[in-house]
Each structure stands twice: as C-alpha cells, then as structure tokens.
Design a protein around this motif. Structure first.
Motif, PDB file in Angstrom:
ATOM      1  N   SER A 545      43.196  53.585  30.032  1.00 53.63           N
ATOM      2  CA  SER A 545      43.187  52.574  28.966  1.00 53.63           C
ATOM      3  C   SER A 545      41.827  52.433  28.312  1.00 53.63           C
ATOM      4  O   SER A 545      41.724  51.976  27.167  1.00 53.63           O
ATOM      5  CB  SER A 545      43.634  51.218  29.524  1.00 53.63           C
ATOM      6  N   LEU A 546      40.761  52.816  29.015  1.00 54.34           N
ATOM      7  CA  LEU A 546      39.418  52.640  28.463  1.00 54.34           C
ATOM      8  C   LEU A 546      39.016  53.770  27.523  1.00 54.34           C
ATOM      9  O   LEU A 546      38.105  53.604  26.709  1.00 54.34           O
ATOM     10  CB  LEU A 546      38.401  52.516  29.610  1.00 54.34           C
ATOM     11  N   ILE A 547      39.711  54.924  27.632  1.00 54.75           N
ATOM     12  CA  ILE A 547      39.349  56.068  26.795  1.00 54.75           C
ATOM     13  C   ILE A 547      39.513  55.695  25.320  1.00 54.75           C
ATOM     14  O   ILE A 547      40.574  55.250  24.889  1.00 54.75           O
ATOM     15  CB  ILE A 547      40.231  57.289  27.138  1.00 54.75           C
ATOM     16  N   GLY A 548      38.436  55.876  24.559  1.00 52.65           N
ATOM     17  CA  GLY A 548      38.452  55.539  23.142  1.00 52.65           C
ATOM     18  C   GLY A 548      38.155  54.091  22.852  1.00 52.65           C
ATOM     19  O   GLY A 548      38.075  53.693  21.676  1.00 52.65           O
ATOM     20  N   HIS A 549      37.997  53.253  23.897  1.00 54.90           N
ATOM     21  CA  HIS A 549      37.801  51.820  23.677  1.00 54.90           C
ATOM     22  C   HIS A 549      36.519  51.300  24.320  1.00 54.90           C
ATOM     23  O   HIS A 549      36.381  50.086  24.518  1.00 54.90           O
ATOM     24  CB  HIS A 549      39.002  51.039  24.223  1.00 54.90           C
ATOM     25  N   ILE A 550      35.590  52.209  24.680  1.00 56.98           N
ATOM     26  CA  ILE A 550      34.334  51.720  25.248  1.00 56.98           C
ATOM     27  C   ILE A 550      33.581  50.912  24.185  1.00 56.98           C
ATOM     28  O   ILE A 550      33.723  51.140  22.982  1.00 56.98           O
ATOM     29  CB  ILE A 550      33.463  52.880  25.767  1.00 56.98           C
ATOM     30  N   GLY A 551      32.804  49.957  24.642  1.00 58.03           N
ATOM     31  CA  GLY A 551      32.066  49.107  23.718  1.00 58.03           C
ATOM     32  C   GLY A 551      32.900  48.010  23.096  1.00 58.03           C
ATOM     33  O   GLY A 551      32.383  47.189  22.335  1.00 58.03           O
ATOM     34  N   ARG A 625      30.876  62.388  26.717  1.00 54.71           N
ATOM     35  CA  ARG A 625      30.462  61.779  25.451  1.00 54.71           C
ATOM     36  C   ARG A 625      31.595  61.864  24.425  1.00 54.71           C
ATOM     37  O   ARG A 625      31.778  60.953  23.613  1.00 54.71           O
ATOM     38  CB  ARG A 625      29.202  62.459  24.914  1.00 54.71           C
ATOM     39  N   TYR A 626      32.348  62.944  24.434  1.00 59.92           N
ATOM     40  CA  TYR A 626      33.511  63.074  23.549  1.00 59.92           C
ATOM     41  C   TYR A 626      34.685  62.264  24.080  1.00 59.92           C
ATOM     42  O   TYR A 626      35.324  61.500  23.351  1.00 59.92           O
ATOM     43  CB  TYR A 626      33.905  64.546  23.411  1.00 59.92           C
ATOM     44  N   THR A 627      34.990  62.441  25.368  1.00 58.16           N
ATOM     45  CA  THR A 627      36.156  61.771  25.954  1.00 58.16           C
ATOM     46  C   THR A 627      36.065  60.258  25.813  1.00 58.16           C
ATOM     47  O   THR A 627      37.050  59.588  25.494  1.00 58.16           O
ATOM     48  CB  THR A 627      36.285  62.147  27.438  1.00 58.16           C
ATOM     49  N   SER A 628      34.886  59.691  26.044  1.00 58.28           N
ATOM     50  CA  SER A 628      34.738  58.244  26.064  1.00 58.28           C
ATOM     51  C   SER A 628      35.107  57.591  24.735  1.00 58.28           C
ATOM     52  O   SER A 628      35.551  56.450  24.705  1.00 58.28           O
ATOM     53  CB  SER A 628      33.298  57.867  26.437  1.00 58.28           C
ATOM     54  N   VAL A 629      34.927  58.331  23.639  1.00 60.74           N
ATOM     55  CA  VAL A 629      35.263  57.756  22.322  1.00 60.74           C
ATOM     56  C   VAL A 629      36.624  58.237  21.838  1.00 60.74           C
ATOM     57  O   VAL A 629      36.991  58.029  20.672  1.00 60.74           O
ATOM     58  CB  VAL A 629      34.174  58.090  21.285  1.00 60.74           C
ATOM     59  N   GLY A 630      37.390  58.904  22.741  1.00 58.24           N
ATOM     60  CA  GLY A 630      38.761  59.288  22.414  1.00 58.24           C
ATOM     61  C   GLY A 630      38.910  60.651  21.776  1.00 58.24           C
ATOM     62  O   GLY A 630      39.958  60.946  21.192  1.00 58.24           O
ATOM     63  N   LEU A 631      37.908  61.526  21.899  1.00 59.88           N
ATOM     64  CA  LEU A 631      37.968  62.860  21.309  1.00 59.88           C
ATOM     65  C   LEU A 631      38.179  63.909  22.388  1.00 59.88           C
ATOM     66  O   LEU A 631      37.683  63.771  23.510  1.00 59.88           O
ATOM     67  CB  LEU A 631      36.682  63.169  20.536  1.00 59.88           C
ATOM     68  N   GLU A 649      29.093  54.141  16.481  1.00 64.29           N
ATOM     69  CA  GLU A 649      29.810  52.890  16.246  1.00 64.29           C
ATOM     70  C   GLU A 649      30.047  52.119  17.544  1.00 64.29           C
ATOM     71  O   GLU A 649      30.049  50.887  17.561  1.00 64.29           O
ATOM     72  CB  GLU A 649      31.145  53.183  15.557  1.00 64.29           C
ATOM     73  N   LYS A 650      30.246  52.837  18.659  1.00 68.30           N
ATOM     74  CA  LYS A 650      30.577  52.199  19.930  1.00 68.30           C
ATOM     75  C   LYS A 650      29.341  51.927  20.789  1.00 68.30           C
ATOM     76  O   LYS A 650      29.467  51.552  21.950  1.00 68.30           O
ATOM     77  CB  LYS A 650      31.578  53.077  20.688  1.00 68.30           C
ATOM     78  N   SER A 651      28.156  52.112  20.236  1.00 65.38           N
ATOM     79  CA  SER A 651      26.919  52.020  21.014  1.00 65.38           C
ATOM     80  C   SER A 651      26.225  50.670  20.851  1.00 65.38           C
ATOM     81  O   SER A 651      26.285  50.053  19.778  1.00 65.38           O
ATOM     82  CB  SER A 651      25.961  53.142  20.588  1.00 65.38           C
ATOM     83  N   PRO A 652      25.499  50.219  21.877  1.00 67.40           N
ATOM     84  CA  PRO A 652      24.787  48.933  21.796  1.00 67.40           C
ATOM     85  C   PRO A 652      23.699  48.903  20.716  1.00 67.40           C
ATOM     86  O   PRO A 652      23.359  47.829  20.235  1.00 67.40           O
ATOM     87  CB  PRO A 652      24.166  48.788  23.190  1.00 67.40           C
ATOM     88  N   ILE A 653      23.160  50.070  20.346  1.00 69.87           N
ATOM     89  CA  ILE A 653      22.069  50.078  19.377  1.00 69.87           C
ATOM     90  C   ILE A 653      22.500  49.444  18.055  1.00 69.87           C
ATOM     91  O   ILE A 653      21.672  48.892  17.328  1.00 69.87           O
ATOM     92  CB  ILE A 653      21.554  51.524  19.159  1.00 69.87           C
ATOM     93  N   THR A 654      23.788  49.479  17.752  1.00 73.35           N
ATOM     94  CA  THR A 654      24.265  48.899  16.494  1.00 73.35           C
ATOM     95  C   THR A 654      24.159  47.376  16.495  1.00 73.35           C
ATOM     96  O   THR A 654      24.243  46.754  15.435  1.00 73.35           O
ATOM     97  CB  THR A 654      25.724  49.310  16.224  1.00 73.35           C
ATOM     98  N   HIS A 655      23.992  46.765  17.678  1.00 76.93           N
ATOM     99  CA  HIS A 655      23.877  45.306  17.785  1.00 76.93           C
ATOM    100  C   HIS A 655      22.451  44.878  18.131  1.00 76.93           C
ATOM    101  O   HIS A 655      22.216  43.698  18.410  1.00 76.93           O
ATOM    102  CB  HIS A 655      24.834  44.772  18.852  1.00 76.93           C
ATOM    103  N   ALA A 656      21.516  45.813  18.111  1.00 76.05           N
ATOM    104  CA  ALA A 656      20.158  45.509  18.575  1.00 76.05           C
ATOM    105  C   ALA A 656      19.514  44.400  17.759  1.00 76.05           C
ATOM    106  O   ALA A 656      18.750  43.574  18.296  1.00 76.05           O
ATOM    107  CB  ALA A 656      19.296  46.768  18.538  1.00 76.05           C
TER     108      ALA A 656
END
Length: 726
Positions: A545-551, A625-631, A649-656
């Motif tokens: 269920s987490l694949i593609g939905h990290i972050g 790195r690919y699998t985690s974002v659903g690729l 898009e799914k990385s914390p740096i976007t909210h820094a």
C-alpha cells in the motif's frame, strides 16, 4: 539537564547484554540425561567504545518421567570472553568446535576438542583466498558429516604474478573499480566457497560456481560429496544487499567433482537454506525480485530425494485479527524439530514479535509465545508490564513475568527451544522450553533474567486511518504504535512526547527492548514508536500500500497515530512534541516538521532522505528510488524528467521553507545507502533561511550509525536538543 546524567543513563541502558546465539548439547550419564545450553552474548561498553562478546553455559536435567519437562537447572558457569572470533560452528557428533579467529592481522582456523586446541591453520599464510566472510549475508562455517571437512565463504583472492607482463598488468589495473555489495558490505565483492581438509591441513577453493553469481550461506548436502548454497546474481551489476530480501538469487547444488545445478526457480529471491535433521528436506525463504526491498516471504520445502518443491507457508496478504501475519525475518541456524516434522521461527506480528511453530503434515501454525505456564525456579524479578486488550480496546495491567512484547528464537535443538524475550521495560531475557506435543502446553523456564528492569508503562495502540486517508487500492488497512512512558513525571504534570519513526520503510518497531527509547523514558520523556502502513508484521497488502505513496500516506499515518495517542492519554503534553527517526524515519521526521510546522517543536534526524531525485545516482539501492514512487525498475533504466519530478515531489526538501522547528541532523560520512549530502542539502536550505539547525558529522560511520561511541554521541546530543527546545 546535566550532560553527565544523560551519559550515565545511556551507559546504563545500552550496556545491558543481549543473547545473540545459542547451542544445545546432550550427554547421557548412566540413566541421567543432561542437556547443556551455551549462549553467546553481546554487550556494548561505552567507555571502551566497543562491543564485547562472551559465552555462558547452563546445565539442565530433564525430568526422567517426562522428557519434555525440566527437573533441575543448575547455576550457570562463569562468563567467558570470546575474543576475535569471526565465525564458529560445532560438529554434530563429537562436539568439536571450529573457529575462524582474527589476531595480529592474521586469520586463523582453529579446531577445539575436550583436550584443548586440536588443529590450527594460518589461513592468511596459506593465501588461498582473501578475508573470511563473517556477515549474515554470505558467512557460514559448516561441518561435513564425517567431521573431517569444514566449509566456509571468503573473498576471492586477487593473485599476483611475478612475470614482467604480470607486473605491467597489475600496474595497469591498479585503479580499476571493483563493485561491492553496498552498505555494510563494503570490500565484499566476489565471495568463493572454501573447503578445509582437516586431515591433510589443506584448503581448496570450489571453482565451479556459476560465473554470474556470488555464493553464500553454504552448507553440506547429505553424503558430504556436494554443497548447497545461495547464489546472488551480480550481473549486470551489484545492488545493495543489506536489509534487502528482493535480490534475484537461487539455490544451487555443487558436487565436489565440479557439477553445479540450480535447485530453485528462476527470477526469485531466496535465502536461509536449512537442512532437516533426517537429511531429507531443505527449507528456505522465498520472495519476489525488486518491488519492496523487504517483504512478506513464503517458506518453501525442497524434497532432496525427488527434487520437488512445495510451499510450507504462503505469503500472507492480509491477516485476520489475532492470526499469524506471515514470515518477515531470517530463520535461525537451527529451526527444525528432532523428528523433522515441525519448524520453529520468530517473526513480526503487528506491533510485536512472536514465536511460531508450523507442522509440515497439517501446515497449521501455532503461536508458542502465548502458551505459558509459570516456571517454578528461578523466577525473574518482579516486572511491571502493560499490554493491550484488543477486544475491549482498553489498557490492561499485568504483573505476570510472562508478558513479553518480543520473542526471538535463537535455536531449537533436541526439541529444546532457546529464546530471547524482552519488552520496552524489560531488557533481553534468556528462556528455554521444550517443543509441545499435540494438546500440551509449553513450560517456559528463565535461565538468565536481566540485571535490571525499569518502571516504565508501555501499551499498544491500534490506529485506523480516517476515511479520506484510506488507500483505495488496499482499503481497510489499519496500523499501530507502541507507547512507552515513565511511571511518574520527573518534574511536570504532563509528559513531553517524542515521536520515534522507524526506517526502512518496510521494517518494524516491535514492543521490545530499545535502549534509545528506554533512555528517553528514564529521562522523563514519553516515546511513541509508530508502525505506519508499509511496516512489516501487518501483511503484504500493507507493505504494497505504501508503494507510490511515500511522503503522503506514511506522513498522515504518523500524524494520525500522534493524534490518537494524545486523545487517549491525558498525561501527554500536546504543546511539547518532537519527532525523530533515521533513514526513511528521518525522511518522515523532516516531512512532518515541514507539513505540520506549528505542531512539532523539535526534530532529530539520522541520515535522512531529503531529496529522492538527487539521491538516485548515489544510493546502493537505486531500484528502490523508482519503486518507492510507484515506477517500475530495470537495470538499464535511464532517468527521465518525469521520474525525477515524481521523486522530488515526494521529498521533504519541497517543504523546507515551511520548517519552523529546530532540526538536529546526524550524518555518517561512509553511508552508502543515503548519501550524507542528503542531510547537507537540508542543512544548507535551513541555514539560508536563518532557521535553527545543528549538524553532527561522523567520518568513520555508515548508514546505521552503529558504532558504540557514535550511538552514545547521538543520544547525548538528541536529549540535549529535545530538552533545549521542548
């Protein structure tokens, strides 16, 4: 808060020993059957900045009228230091002990019997191979049935030649890159299987392994004329193996005359081959290739006579409440019953770690963790333990010494199980019990209670996502958390809460002893250890269920768990919340302080993933790195703008830019999994905005920050950081 006090607390909780292995011996004295349990322990010593190993032995006398009951347990012998041992193994009949030891820059193979040192070979001087592998991934030391041969795995020798052409070739190739197997397996590239003939004192390297695999976890096949091993495919290139049960591998059988055949299917991941006592059946774990790097595994049995393979336990997609949740962990070295009909193992089960037995005839799985009768002697010291009543959803107190959150099997031999039990307030405890017959109960006896127990409360929380947080593809999943808190607040009426998030993401916080959590609780913090969806122990659907939905999904799960804890426990202070974690736990910690900037007041992150797009080219597990974002991943993958955009898009740096909480970063310079430049990227982003940030740099440590002095440094600085900002 006094730094000396913090260091003293950590030295106390981290210095408690834990059993890491065990062996059961048997001797018949006239009409008296005597069993011996030899346990090996590991103990961290902060003042020496090292981990010590020692062994200790117990003598057990079974009841003459009931062979599955112990009449007497004699006091244990003294603790004996185990110095420089890399791998060891006991012979099955004569009880000879083989050890590969490192001393003075040399590696020695020693064989010991009842009269002392029987044989010693200088493996370094023989120069048949490189360093002997002592890791759990490749390492082994296996006796042949005749007890005249030993099998082990070492690094392939890089031979030198004395010819002029050879000198030129060495000069030409001296800077050629040599792949290794990634994080925690540096310098391990091309393992080979080696056989020692103890009669002649010679060492031979088995040459006929397939050229595209790296062999490991080897053992002798029945008859002693062939070996069985796991081969990990290393073409077209090696990916990181540590914590990854999704690497393409197979079981092989290699005859000593040079014939090699594959025993398992293709395009699978296999590990942990275990031969039954009668030599008829080989048990092993099997999983998928790529996808989640850790997963629910099936337990396969191979009939060595017919060559047929059949599943003993399948992958569990979604366990029912209170039911077996699947296999997620390596099998212990000995896991068979004496009659070769039952298999014992421990595995994650929701927020705990349980002990299970499966019967080959019925394929029925039985939990052995919760079939108890009070051990008569010696009782462990009084404990104050808490557990969760799942039916009533109320915390229920139990003063019974039998309530443990974690049961880990060390070995089962002669049908005697040796287990390590612990809880968040109870350090590792060594216990034994005989395998039960049908309808019988297990009578557990404590051999070695912990030196200390702690007056903490712990409870298990079941957490249900809100309807808008449900996963439409895997609907109806829940998850959990373990809450640990001191019995009494040290100073205030309410407790500050530290949200502790595990890495992986496909791993687990079991309700077991954790020295970091215990140290925080002793210093007055409550700790919430969250098992968000994607954690092991909740079935394969939870992992997928987490694949593609990290972050997103995992961040919302942690936040939901925190809100659940605050609503259910009024002793927690909602105005003093901090978050901490390592690797993916650091990724989530930084996400939380970025997505909920007014909710958390402090953050401590160890080797966090900050920008998955920039991490892709530096990680030893680029496939994740690919699998985690659903690729989908393939070896010939070339980054695309779309893939990099999804990772960013799914990385914390976007909210820094939204982070307000002070951030403590702890980075290992030798991290092969998550480059330390990830943490540096966040450090610079926060510094540029004049945000409060502190960075600790450990030049000699890797991803796990596992060195004893590093861990002590991290604990001290984390507690001071939390105290300052909470």
């Amino acid at each position: 808060m006094d730094p000396r006090q913090i260091s003293d607390v950590y030295e106390e909780v981290s210095g408690l020993p834990a059993p890491v292995g065990a062996h059961v011996g048997e001797e018949q004295l006239a009409e008296l059957r005597v069993l011996t349990v030899t346990a090996e322990w590991s103990q961290s010593v902060v003042t020496r900045a090292s981990r010590l190993r020692y062994s200790q032995q117990w003598t057990l006398i079974p009841d003459s009228n009931n062979r599955r009951s112990l009449r007497t347990v004699l006091s244990p012998g003294p603790c004996l230091p185990v110095s420089g041992e890399l791998v060891s193994g006991l012979s099955p009949v004569r009880g000879l002990r083989a050890v590969v030891r490192e001393t003075g820059g040399r590696q020695l193979l020693e064989v010991w019997d009842l009269h002392g040192l029987r044989k010693c070979l200088d493996l370094t001087a023989l120069d048949r191979h490189g360093r002997v592998h002592d890791d759990a991934q490749f390492g082994c030391l296996s006796w042949s049935e005749c007890e005249n041969k030993l099998l082990y795995v070492a690094e392939q020798s890089r031979k030198k030649t004395d010819s002029r052409d050879g000198d030129y070739a060495r000069w030409k190739d001296r800077s050629v890159y040599c792949e290794d197997w990634g994080e925690a397996l540096a310098q391990k590239s091309s393992p080979v299987m080696c056989v020692v003939n103890l009669q002649s004192g010679t060492v031979s390297v088995l040459q006929a392994t397939p050229p595209d695999v790296s062999p490991g976890q080897a053992l002798w096949a029945p008859g002693g004329q062939s070996v069985i091993f796991v081969g990990w495919y290393h073409e077209p290139f090696r990916l990181g193996l540590k914590f990854c049960s999704n690497r393409r591998s197979a079981l092989f059988k290699l005859d000593l005359d040079g014939h090699c055949e594959r025993l398992s299917g293709d395009d699978l991941s296999v590990s942990c081959p275990r031969l039954s006592p009668d030599g008829s059946t080989l048990l092993y774990l099997q999983g998928r290739v790529f996808g989640p790097h850790s997963q629910c595994l099936s337990l396969q049995q191979l009939d060595l006579r017919s060559g047929d393979t059949s599943p003993l336990l399948d992958v569990v997609d979604r366990p029912a409440a209170g039911e077996f949740a699947g296999v997620y962990e390596a099998l212990p070295p000995c896991c068979w019953s004496a009659d070769s009909q039952r298999v014992v193992f421990s595995s994650a089960c929701r927020n705990q770690k349980d002990l299970f037995m499966v019967d080959r005839r019925s394929k029925k799985v039985t939990s052995l963790s919760h079939i108890h009768s009070e051990p008569p002697l010696p009782p462990p010291p009084p404990l104050h333990l808490y557990h969760r009543d799942h039916k009533r959803e109320q915390e229920a107190r139990s003063d019974s010494p039998e309530v443990y959150g974690s049961w880990k099997l060390l070995t089962v031999e002669k049908d005697l199980m040796v287990v390590c039990c612990s809880s968040p307030n109870t350090p590792p405890t060594l216990r034994v019990g005989f395998l039960p017959s049908a309808g019988e109960r297990v009578t557990w006896r404590t051999l070695q209670p912990p030196v200390l127990t702690f007056d903490f409360h712990w409870s298990i929380l079941d957490v249900t996502p809100s309807p808008e947080e449900d996963n439409s593809q895997y609907s109806g999943l829940d998850f959990g958390a373990v809450l640990v808190k001191p019995s009494h607040s040290l100073h205030e009426a309410k407790l500050p809460l530290v949200v502790f998030i595990h890495g992986g993401p496909h791993s687990q916080f079991a309700a077991e002893w954790n020295s970091f959590t215990a140290g925080l609780a002793k210093l007055g913090f409550a700790v919430l250890m969250v098992n968000y969806r994607g954690s092991t122990g909740f079935g394969q659907h939870s992992i997928l269920s987490l694949i593609g939905h990290i972050g997103n999904q995992d961040v919302k799960d942690v936040q939901r768990a925190v809100l659940t804890a605050l609503q259910s426990d009024t002793a927690l202070d909602p105005s003093r919340l901090a978050v901490m974690g390592g690797s993916h736990g650091g990724f989530l910690s930084c996400h939380l302080v970025g997505q909920y900037p007014d909710f958390y007041r402090a953050c401590a992150a160890r080797n966090p993933v900050i920008n998955a797009a920039t991490l892709m080219g530096t990680s030893d597990i680029v496939d994740w790195r690919y699998t985690s974002v659903g690729l989908q991943y393939s070896y010939d993958q070339i980054p695309t703008a779309e893939a990099l955009a999804a990772m960013l898009e799914k990385s914390p740096i976007t909210h820094a830019a939204q982070i307000k909480a002070p951030v403590l970063l702890m980075l290992g310079a030798r991290d092969r999994r998550v480059s330390p430049h990830q943490g540096l990227e966040l450090y610079k982003a926060l510094k540029s905005r004049a945000s409060t940030v502190r960075l600790l740099w450990f030049p000699e440590d890797g991803h796990s920050l596992s060195k004893v002095d590093t861990q002590a440094d991290c604990f001290l600085n984390t507690v001071l950081w939390l105290h300052q900002h909470l």
